[in-house]
Design a protein around this motif. Structure first.
Motif, PDB file in Angstrom:
ATOM      1  N   TYR A  96       0.857  -1.187   0.000  1.00  0.00           N
ATOM      2  CA  TYR A  96       0.000   0.000   0.000  1.00  0.00           C
ATOM      3  C   TYR A  96       0.898   1.244   0.000  1.00  0.00           C
ATOM      4  CZ  TYR A  96       0.855   0.441   5.080  1.00  0.00           C
ATOM      5  OH  TYR A  96       1.446   0.576   6.307  1.00  0.00           O
ATOM      6  N   PRO A  97       0.405   2.363  -0.576  1.00  0.00           N
ATOM      7  CA  PRO A  97      -0.911   2.537  -1.203  1.00  0.00           C
ATOM      8  C   PRO A  97      -1.028   1.805  -2.534  1.00  0.00           C
ATOM      9  CG  PRO A  97       0.427   4.489  -1.546  1.00  0.00           C
ATOM     10  CD  PRO A  97       1.218   3.595  -0.646  1.00  0.00           C
ATOM     11  N   ARG A  98      -2.282   1.542  -2.946  1.00  0.00           N
ATOM     12  CA  ARG A  98      -2.562   0.857  -4.193  1.00  0.00           C
ATOM     13  C   ARG A  98      -3.354   1.807  -5.093  1.00  0.00           C
ATOM     14  NH1 ARG A  98      -1.891  -4.752  -3.342  1.00  0.00           N
ATOM     15  NH2 ARG A  98      -3.097  -5.198  -5.221  1.00  0.00           N
ATOM     16  N   ALA A  99      -2.787   2.129  -6.242  1.00  0.00           N
ATOM     17  CA  ALA A  99      -3.439   3.037  -7.177  1.00  0.00           C
ATOM     18  C   ALA A  99      -2.903   2.750  -8.576  1.00  0.00           C
ATOM     19  CB  ALA A  99      -3.209   4.493  -6.793  1.00  0.00           C
ATOM     20  N   ALA A 100      -3.710   3.042  -9.567  1.00  0.00           N
ATOM     21  CA  ALA A 100      -3.290   2.810 -10.956  1.00  0.00           C
ATOM     22  C   ALA A 100      -2.121   3.695 -11.338  1.00  0.00           C
ATOM     23  CB  ALA A 100      -4.478   3.044 -11.892  1.00  0.00           C
ATOM     24  N   SER A 101      -2.023   4.864 -10.732  1.00  0.00           N
ATOM     25  CA  SER A 101      -0.930   5.782 -11.075  1.00  0.00           C
ATOM     26  C   SER A 101       0.429   5.251 -10.639  1.00  0.00           C
ATOM     27  CB  SER A 101      -1.185   7.143 -10.432  1.00  0.00           C
ATOM     28  OG  SER A 101      -1.289   7.023  -9.019  1.00  0.00           O
ATOM     29  N   LEU A 102       0.444   4.332  -9.667  1.00  0.00           N
ATOM     30  CA  LEU A 102       1.715   3.800  -9.183  1.00  0.00           C
ATOM     31  C   LEU A 102       2.356   2.818 -10.164  1.00  0.00           C
ATOM     32  CD1 LEU A 102       0.859   3.234  -5.412  1.00  0.00           C
ATOM     33  CD2 LEU A 102       2.157   5.101  -6.439  1.00  0.00           C
ATOM     34  N   ARG A 103       1.656   2.487 -11.244  1.00  0.00           N
ATOM     35  CA  ARG A 103       2.239   1.634 -12.266  1.00  0.00           C
ATOM     36  C   ARG A 103       3.175   2.396 -13.198  1.00  0.00           C
ATOM     37  NH1 ARG A 103      -3.285  -1.533 -14.216  1.00  0.00           N
ATOM     38  NH2 ARG A 103      -3.835  -2.389 -12.145  1.00  0.00           N
ATOM     39  N   ALA A 104       3.223   3.693 -13.047  1.00  0.00           N
ATOM     40  CA  ALA A 104       4.070   4.501 -13.914  1.00  0.00           C
ATOM     41  C   ALA A 104       5.543   4.196 -13.681  1.00  0.00           C
ATOM     42  CB  ALA A 104       3.789   5.987 -13.670  1.00  0.00           C
ATOM     43  N   LYS A 105       6.333   4.546 -14.654  1.00  0.00           N
ATOM     44  CA  LYS A 105       7.767   4.259 -14.616  1.00  0.00           C
ATOM     45  C   LYS A 105       8.456   4.980 -13.469  1.00  0.00           C
ATOM     46  CE  LYS A 105      11.915   4.630 -17.472  1.00  0.00           C
ATOM     47  NZ  LYS A 105      12.443   5.050 -18.803  1.00  0.00           N
ATOM     48  N   GLU A 106       7.968   6.172 -13.142  1.00  0.00           N
ATOM     49  CA  GLU A 106       8.596   6.956 -12.078  1.00  0.00           C
ATOM     50  C   GLU A 106       8.500   6.267 -10.711  1.00  0.00           C
ATOM     51  OE1 GLU A 106       7.861   9.441 -15.491  1.00  0.00           O
ATOM     52  OE2 GLU A 106       6.611   8.063 -14.313  1.00  0.00           O
ATOM     53  N   PHE A 107       7.519   5.387 -10.553  1.00  0.00           N
ATOM     54  CA  PHE A 107       7.333   4.710  -9.271  1.00  0.00           C
ATOM     55  C   PHE A 107       7.870   3.286  -9.284  1.00  0.00           C
ATOM     56  CE2 PHE A 107       3.951   7.900  -9.501  1.00  0.00           C
ATOM     57  CZ  PHE A 107       4.134   8.570  -8.306  1.00  0.00           C
ATOM     58  N   ALA A 108       8.717   2.970 -10.266  1.00  0.00           N
ATOM     59  CA  ALA A 108       9.225   1.598 -10.370  1.00  0.00           C
ATOM     60  C   ALA A 108      10.055   1.216  -9.148  1.00  0.00           C
ATOM     61  CB  ALA A 108      10.040   1.441 -11.651  1.00  0.00           C
ATOM     62  N   ASN A 109      10.829   2.165  -8.629  1.00  0.00           N
ATOM     63  CA  ASN A 109      11.690   1.911  -7.468  1.00  0.00           C
ATOM     64  C   ASN A 109      11.089   2.467  -6.170  1.00  0.00           C
ATOM     65  OD1 ASN A 109      13.638   0.677  -9.128  1.00  0.00           O
ATOM     66  ND2 ASN A 109      14.536   2.681  -9.615  1.00  0.00           N
ATOM     67  N   PHE A 110       9.807   2.755  -6.216  1.00  0.00           N
ATOM     68  CA  PHE A 110       9.138   3.318  -5.049  1.00  0.00           C
ATOM     69  C   PHE A 110       8.910   2.212  -4.016  1.00  0.00           C
ATOM     70  CE2 PHE A 110       5.194   4.755  -2.859  1.00  0.00           C
ATOM     71  CZ  PHE A 110       5.721   5.912  -2.296  1.00  0.00           C
ATOM     72  N   MET A 111       9.463   2.393  -2.817  1.00  0.00           N
ATOM     73  CA  MET A 111       9.349   1.389  -1.762  1.00  0.00           C
ATOM     74  C   MET A 111       8.024   1.580  -1.018  1.00  0.00           C
ATOM     75  SD  MET A 111      12.041  -0.361  -2.187  1.00  0.00           S
ATOM     76  CE  MET A 111      11.973  -1.359  -0.719  1.00  0.00           C
ATOM     77  N   ARG A 112       7.162   0.617  -1.157  1.00  0.00           N
ATOM     78  CA  ARG A 112       5.867   0.671  -0.488  1.00  0.00           C
ATOM     79  C   ARG A 112       5.843  -0.298   0.696  1.00  0.00           C
ATOM     80  NH1 ARG A 112       1.368  -0.608  -4.730  1.00  0.00           N
ATOM     81  NH2 ARG A 112       2.949  -2.120  -5.395  1.00  0.00           N
ATOM     82  N   PRO A 113       5.261   0.102   1.808  1.00  0.00           N
ATOM     83  CA  PRO A 113       5.190  -0.808   2.959  1.00  0.00           C
ATOM     84  C   PRO A 113       4.212  -1.953   2.684  1.00  0.00           C
ATOM     85  CG  PRO A 113       3.970   1.197   3.405  1.00  0.00           C
ATOM     86  CD  PRO A 113       4.680   1.430   2.101  1.00  0.00           C
ATOM     87  N   LYS A 114       4.405  -3.036   3.425  1.00  0.00           N
ATOM     88  CA  LYS A 114       3.549  -4.212   3.306  1.00  0.00           C
ATOM     89  C   LYS A 114       2.711  -4.352   4.572  1.00  0.00           C
ATOM     90  CE  LYS A 114       7.171  -6.649   0.729  1.00  0.00           C
ATOM     91  NZ  LYS A 114       8.043  -7.867   0.713  1.00  0.00           N
ATOM     92  N   ALA A 115       1.429  -4.454   4.390  1.00  0.00           N
ATOM     93  CA  ALA A 115       0.536  -4.657   5.526  1.00  0.00           C
ATOM     94  C   ALA A 115       0.586  -6.117   5.968  1.00  0.00           C
ATOM     95  CB  ALA A 115      -0.883  -4.269   5.157  1.00  0.00           C
ATOM     96  N   HIS A 116       0.576  -6.336   7.260  1.00  0.00           N
ATOM     97  CA  HIS A 116       0.536  -7.683   7.819  1.00  0.00           C
ATOM     98  C   HIS A 116      -0.927  -8.064   8.046  1.00  0.00           C
ATOM     99  CE1 HIS A 116       4.906  -7.578   9.551  1.00  0.00           C
ATOM    100  NE2 HIS A 116       4.847  -7.488   8.242  1.00  0.00           N
ATOM    101  N   VAL A 117      -1.365  -9.134   7.435  1.00  0.00           N
ATOM    102  CA  VAL A 117      -2.750  -9.593   7.533  1.00  0.00           C
ATOM    103  C   VAL A 117      -2.764 -10.981   8.155  1.00  0.00           C
ATOM    104  CG1 VAL A 117      -4.887 -10.081   6.290  1.00  0.00           C
ATOM    105  CG2 VAL A 117      -3.389  -8.241   5.513  1.00  0.00           C
ATOM    106  N   ILE A 118      -3.525 -11.127   9.223  1.00  0.00           N
ATOM    107  CA  ILE A 118      -3.687 -12.407   9.909  1.00  0.00           C
ATOM    108  C   ILE A 118      -5.161 -12.773   9.868  1.00  0.00           C
ATOM    109  CG2 ILE A 118      -3.308 -13.693  12.044  1.00  0.00           C
ATOM    110  CD1 ILE A 118      -1.269 -11.595  12.841  1.00  0.00           C
ATOM    111  N   GLY A 119      -5.438 -14.028   9.565  1.00  0.00           N
ATOM    112  CA  GLY A 119      -6.816 -14.487   9.494  1.00  0.00           C
ATOM    113  C   GLY A 119      -7.078 -15.607  10.481  1.00  0.00           C
ATOM    114  N   CYS A 120      -8.284 -15.629  11.013  1.00  0.00           N
ATOM    115  CA  CYS A 120      -8.714 -16.688  11.927  1.00  0.00           C
ATOM    116  C   CYS A 120     -10.106 -17.133  11.493  1.00  0.00           C
ATOM    117  CB  CYS A 120      -8.726 -16.201  13.375  1.00  0.00           C
ATOM    118  SG  CYS A 120      -9.127 -17.500  14.580  1.00  0.00           S
ATOM    119  N   LEU A 121     -10.210 -18.367  11.033  1.00  0.00           N
ATOM    120  CA  LEU A 121     -11.468 -18.918  10.545  1.00  0.00           C
ATOM    121  C   LEU A 121     -12.024 -19.888  11.577  1.00  0.00           C
ATOM    122  CD1 LEU A 121     -13.614 -19.420   8.401  1.00  0.00           C
ATOM    123  CD2 LEU A 121     -12.050 -21.009   7.277  1.00  0.00           C
ATOM    124  N   LEU A 122     -13.134 -19.523  12.176  1.00  0.00           N
ATOM    125  CA  LEU A 122     -13.818 -20.363  13.149  1.00  0.00           C
ATOM    126  C   LEU A 122     -14.949 -21.078  12.411  1.00  0.00           C
ATOM    127  CD1 LEU A 122     -13.023 -17.424  14.590  1.00  0.00           C
ATOM    128  CD2 LEU A 122     -13.847 -18.635  16.589  1.00  0.00           C
TER     129      LEU A 122
END
Length: 214
Positions: A96-122
Motif C-alpha cells: 500500500y498505497p494501491r493506485a493505478a498511477s503507481l504503475r508509472a515508470k517513475e514509481f518503479a523503485n518506489f518502496m511501499r510498505p507491506k501490511a501484515h494480515v492475519i486471518g482466523c477462521l472459526l
C-alpha cells in the motif's frame, strides 16, 4: 440477439477471475520426487521405487486433509467441538498505497510498505481478519492476542466457551503458533476453566490452509 458467453461473463462478472493453476509454493518433497522420476527414465526399477515413494507421500498428505476435513465438518454443525485455523497471509499481496498511477515508470523503485494480515477462521461461526502495520512483529504474542479476540467475539455471540472443546489447526511455522508461548497460553485457558479442552493440530510444511487464503 445472441451474445457469446465469454462476453456476458466479462460484462456481468468482471470481478471474477479464474485462479492460477499454482498460487502457492510447491512442496519440496514433491519437486524432488518429480525431478528424480524424470531423470530416471532409463532405470526402470529406480524409477518405479521413486514413483511408489511419491504416491505414498501424496497419500499421506491426503490423510492429513481428511483429518482436517472431518473436524471441520463437525465444527460446522455447531456441536461441542470447534475447529479453527489461524494463519498469516502472503505479505507480497498487500502493498500500500494501491493506485493505478503507481504503475508509472517513475514509481518503479518506489518502496511501499507491506501490511501484515492475519486471518482466523472459526468453522461454523465467523471469520476474522487483522490488518497491522509492517513494524508490528507477526510473532506468537500477536497471534495470541488475535486468538483471544476471536474467542471473545465468539463468547459475545452466546457460545459457552467453558463447555467447548477447541482444535487449533496451524502449520509448522514456529514463529506464529507452534511454540511454547502459544502452548502456555492455551494451557492457561484450560486450567482456569475458560475452555473445556484445547488441542493443537500440526501438519507437515507442505500443507497450506487454503480455506483461509482464498
Amino acid at each position: 440477439m445472441w451474445v457469446h458467453p465469454a462476453k456476458v461473463w466479462l460484462r456481468e462478472f468482471p470481478f471474477l477471475k479464474f485462479r492460477a493453476l499454482q498460487q502457492h509454493p510447491e512442496c519440496s518433497t514433491c519437486v524432488r520426487h518429480k525431478a528424480l522420476i524424470q531423470n530416471l527414465g532409463r532405470h526402470v526399477n529406480a524409477r518405479k521405487a521413486q514413483q511408489e515413494a511419491y504416491f505414498a507421500h501424496l497419500h499421506s498428505q491426503y490423510l492429513d486433509r481428511l483429518e482436517y476435513w472431518s473436524h471441520r465438518g463437525v465444527s460446522r454443525l455447531r456441536t461441542a467441538e470447534l475447529t479453527l485455523i489461524c494463519d498469516g497471509m502472503d505479505q507480497s499481496k498487500f502493498f500500500y498505497p494501491r493506485a493505478a498511477s503507481l504503475r508509472a515508470k517513475e514509481f518503479a523503485n518506489f518502496m511501499r510498505p507491506k501490511a501484515h494480515v492475519i486471518g482466523c477462521l472459526l468453522h461454523g461461526y465467523a471469520v476474522h481478519f487483522a490488518v497491522t502495520e509492517p513494524d508490528l512483529p507477526k510473532d506468537a504474542s500477536t497471534h495470541i492476542e488475535f486468538l483471544a479476540y476471536s474467542l471473545t467475539k465468539l463468547e459475545q455471540q452466546g457460545v459457552v466457551l467453558r463447555d467447548l472443546g477447541v482444535r487449533l489447526q496451524c502449520d509448522n511455522t514456529t514463529r506464529e503458533c507452534k511454540n511454547n508461548v502459544m502452548l502456555a497460553f492455551l494451557c492457561a485457558l484450560v486450567s482456569k476453566c475458560n475452555l473445556d479442552c484445547f488441542s493443537v493440530l500440526l501438519v507437515r510444511s507442505a500443507f497450506v490452509v487454503q480455506a483461509l487464503k482464498r
